[in-house]
Design an enzyme around this catalytic site. Structure first.
Site, PDB file in Angstrom:
ATOM      1  N   LYS A 279       0.751  -1.086  -0.062  1.00 29.09           N
ATOM      2  CA  LYS A 279       0.006   0.052  -0.135  1.00 29.09           C
ATOM      3  C   LYS A 279       0.988   1.343  -0.111  1.00 29.09           C
ATOM      4  CE  LYS A 279      -3.907  -1.664   2.831  1.00 29.09           C
ATOM      5  NZ  LYS A 279      -5.025  -1.504   1.743  1.00 29.09           N
ATOM      6  N   ARG A 353     -10.193 -11.248   2.027  1.00 29.33           N
ATOM      7  CA  ARG A 353     -11.085 -12.416   1.350  1.00 29.33           C
ATOM      8  C   ARG A 353     -10.344 -13.742   1.340  1.00 29.33           C
ATOM      9  NH1 ARG A 353     -11.515  -9.293  -4.392  1.00 29.33           N
ATOM     10  NH2 ARG A 353     -11.364  -7.581  -2.645  1.00 29.33           N
TER      11      ARG A 353
HETATM   12  N1  BES Z   1      -8.132  -3.366   4.290  1.00 33.67           N
HETATM   13  C1  BES Z   1      -8.145  -3.157   2.910  1.00 33.67           C
HETATM   14  C2  BES Z   1      -9.712  -2.467   2.766  1.00 33.67           C
HETATM   15  C3  BES Z   1      -9.674  -1.169   3.207  1.00 33.67           C
HETATM   16  C4  BES Z   1      -9.358   0.072   2.789  1.00 33.67           C
HETATM   17  C5  BES Z   1     -10.180  -1.089   4.541  1.00 33.67           C
HETATM   18  C6  BES Z   1      -9.605   1.116   3.509  1.00 33.67           C
HETATM   19  C7  BES Z   1     -10.449   0.411   5.271  1.00 33.67           C
HETATM   20  C8  BES Z   1     -10.126   1.334   4.304  1.00 33.67           C
HETATM   21  C9  BES Z   1      -8.225  -4.496   1.922  1.00 33.67           C
HETATM   22  O1  BES Z   1      -7.644  -5.651   2.355  1.00 33.67           O
HETATM   23  C10 BES Z   1      -7.590  -3.963   0.578  1.00 33.67           C
HETATM   24  O2  BES Z   1      -6.604  -3.585   0.847  1.00 33.67           O
HETATM   25  N2  BES Z   1      -8.551  -4.134  -0.163  1.00 33.67           N
HETATM   26  C11 BES Z   1      -8.118  -3.683  -1.579  1.00 33.67           C
HETATM   27  C12 BES Z   1      -8.729  -4.655  -2.583  1.00 33.67           C
HETATM   28  C13 BES Z   1      -7.965  -4.552  -4.032  1.00 33.67           C
HETATM   29  C14 BES Z   1      -6.765  -5.016  -4.034  1.00 33.67           C
HETATM   30  C15 BES Z   1      -8.877  -5.569  -4.967  1.00 33.67           C
HETATM   31  C16 BES Z   1      -8.721  -2.219  -2.018  1.00 33.67           C
HETATM   32  O3  BES Z   1      -9.775  -2.004  -1.501  1.00 33.67           O
HETATM   33  O4  BES Z   1      -8.010  -1.580  -2.301  1.00 33.67           O
HETATM   34 ZN    ZN Z   2      -5.565  -5.462   1.868  1.00 36.91          ZN
END
Ligand code: BES
Ligand code: ZN
Ligand code: ZN
Length: 499
Positions: A279, A353
């Site tokens: 990230k 997931r």
């Molecule tokens: N934990 C994150 C989602 C999230 C984002 C929670 C902002 C709280 C606030 C999750 O694991 C994630 O990173 N999801 C990705 C999915 C993508 C790679 C398909 C996302 O939302 O960018």
């Molecule tokens: Zn994530």
């Protein structure tokens, strides 16, 4: 801190501050407020008129007045239109009152059962909302701060006239206190930095909750057990972390025998760096919140004996950290999860997931009546619904409605999104059963929900994407400050209460 209920007459009960409430379309004082004012020879009504206090929600007015040699303080809070009066309005009004009381350094505060007199609300509902609003507003997270020396924590006493009302109100207040404490536990777990909330720490919280309640037991599966059961999602995500993963199952057994089994599944990623699909720095700042789903389940379990649902309730989470090392899961790797299906992991940041594929499969194998999962799953859900609304997806209209109804009463915003069948094609992999991210840039909340569906099988299921409301960047309302919100706890407890 507790809310105290006491029988007596409000005008005769001494306090540092007396809270009175008023609706915007009911400008004259009535009931107990009128009794107080008669005692003060109409002074309150007069000041209220002079200051043009209208009773709009969010409005408040402080009145100081001499009462038999003593200078007393009265705070009017607005409740808005009488027809709109509900638990949420009361929670907000009492939270506003709490903040004023704190500024005024009032130590003991008294009030009455607002909304119950004219019959808009039951004494039980009123007392519950008053307790929740007051206690949730008093929450602060100061584990890493020196407490301020001169802070006064205002204590609330609700003064009630009749024994009959008292009985109903006490039941409501007790429930409200339990709901608020459970919510605050979830807030604490989310607010605690990931360094002190490792997977093993979440396991300990579950153990502590089970220790305190006779009807709750806990089973913990460690790395060896996870390998044996084939939990490749949890194991895969944890590969890059120095901290061991665990699968935890809590179990509440009702006093009366029951055949109903409810599974509450929470995402429990103690920190989400994104893994090798790392990230950006800003996106990582709040990722200690990525176990908020499990925090909601733990919060609900902490108050479960109090709610005493007439069903077996199971709380399941796969506690892991999504970190990076030379052994971390790589984009393109294929894992096999608990139900035997294979997943091509094209983005290691779509890790929740993968862990849910295991925990949901684990739940589904036990043929429950319903699985409800809570997960900070997608940023896309926050884009779709904003920071204050949970995205609900479900394969079952009845359970979907039940959860939505519970959420409404709890004051938590949830909105149903579709599990659109045609989007399933976006999750097809050429080398495995599924890919973990969609081939489309759009509709990420829906494709995440769809990804989970096959692991549920035919079990009725409600998926709650709480990525927005679980963690507040800044203050949301008068009883929810920035940080962990405890979102989901009160919906779960409200739902369990109806079983
Ligand atoms: N934990 C994150 C989602 C999230 C984002 C929670 C902002 C709280 C606030 C999750 O694991 C994630 O990173 N999801 C990705 C999915 C993508 C790679 C398909 C996302 O939302 O960018
Ligand atoms: Zn994530
Ligand atoms: Zn995550």
């Amino acid at each position: 801190m507790n809310i105290i209920l006491k029988r007596g007459l409000i005008q005769e009960t001494p306090s540092d501050l007396l809270i009175l409430a008023q609706c915007s379309d009911q400008p004259t004082l009535g009931g107990a407020a009128l009794c107080v004012d008669e005692h003060l020879h109409g002074h309150l009504a007069q000041v209220k008129k002079e200051e043009a206090f209208s009773g709009k929600s969010g409005e408040s007015l402080l009145v100081r007045c001499q009462d038999q040699e003593v200078l007393r303080r009265f705070l009017f809070v607005g409740l808005g239109k009488r027809a709109d009066l509900c638990e949420e309005v009361l929670r907000e009004a009492m939270a506003c009152a709490y903040h004023s009381a704190k500024v005024l350094k009032a130590k003991n505060v008294t009030t009455i059962l607002h909304g119950a007199g004219a019959g808009e609300m039951t004494p039980r509902a009123s007392a519950k909302a008053i307790a929740e609003g007051w206690l949730l507003a008093s929450y602060s997270f100061d584990r890493y701060k020196k407490p301020k020396k001169d802070t006064v924590i205002p204590e609330l006493t609700v003064v009630i006239r009749t024994a009959r009302t008292m009985k109903m109100a006490q039941a409501g207040a007790d429930l409200g206190m339990a709901f608020a404490q459970a919510t605050c536990l979830a807030r604490d777990l989310v607010n605690t930095p990931a360094q002190d909330m490792l997977p093993a720490d979440l396991v300990q919280v579950a153990r502590d909750i089970a220790k305190e309640q006779e009807q709750v037991s806990v089973r913990v599966f460690d790395r060896t057990a996870l390998k044996k059961m084939g939990a490749g999602g949890i194991l895969g995500v944890s590969q890059g972390s120095d901290h061991d993963p665990y699968l935890v199952e809590m179990h509440y057994t009702p006093k009366k025998p029951s055949k109903k089994h409810i599974f509450l599944v929470g995402k429990a990623v103690t920190f989400d760096s994104g893994g090798l699909s790392i990230k950006p720095a800003q996106g990582m700042e709040t990722m200690k919140c990525d176990m908020a789903g499990a925090a909601a389940v733990l919060g609900a379990f902490s108050a479960i004996t109090h709610v005493a649902p007439n069903a077996h309730v199971h709380g399941v989470f796969g506690a892991v950290e999504n970190a990076i090392s030379g052994n971390a899961l790589r984009p393109g790797d294929v894992i096999t999860v608990l139900n035997g299906k294979t997943i091509e992991v094209l983005n290691t940041d779509a890790e929740g997931r993968l862990t849910l594929a295991d925990t949901i499969s684990y739940a589904a194998k036990q043929n429950p009546d319903v699985i409800i999962d809570l997960a900070t799953l997608t940023g896309a859900c926050v884009v779709a619904l904003g920071e204050e609304v949970t995205g609900l997806m479900s394969n079952n209209d009845l359970w979907s409605e039940r959860v939505l109804t519970a959420a409404k009463s709890a004051g938590e915003n949830m909105w149903r999104l579709p599990l659109l069948k045609s989007y399933k094609r976006l999750l097809k992999s050429s080398i495995a059963d599924y890919r973990n991210i969609s081939t489309s840039r759009y509709g990420g909340a829906l494709t995440a929900g769809l990804f989970l569906e096959p692991f549920v099988g035919k079990t009725p299921w409600v998926h709650l994407d709480i990525a927005g409301p679980a963690f507040a960047e800044k203050k949301i309302n008068s009883y929810t400050t920035g940080g962990g919100t405890g979102h989901g706890v009160r919906t779960l407890l409200t739902l369990l209460k109806t079983l």
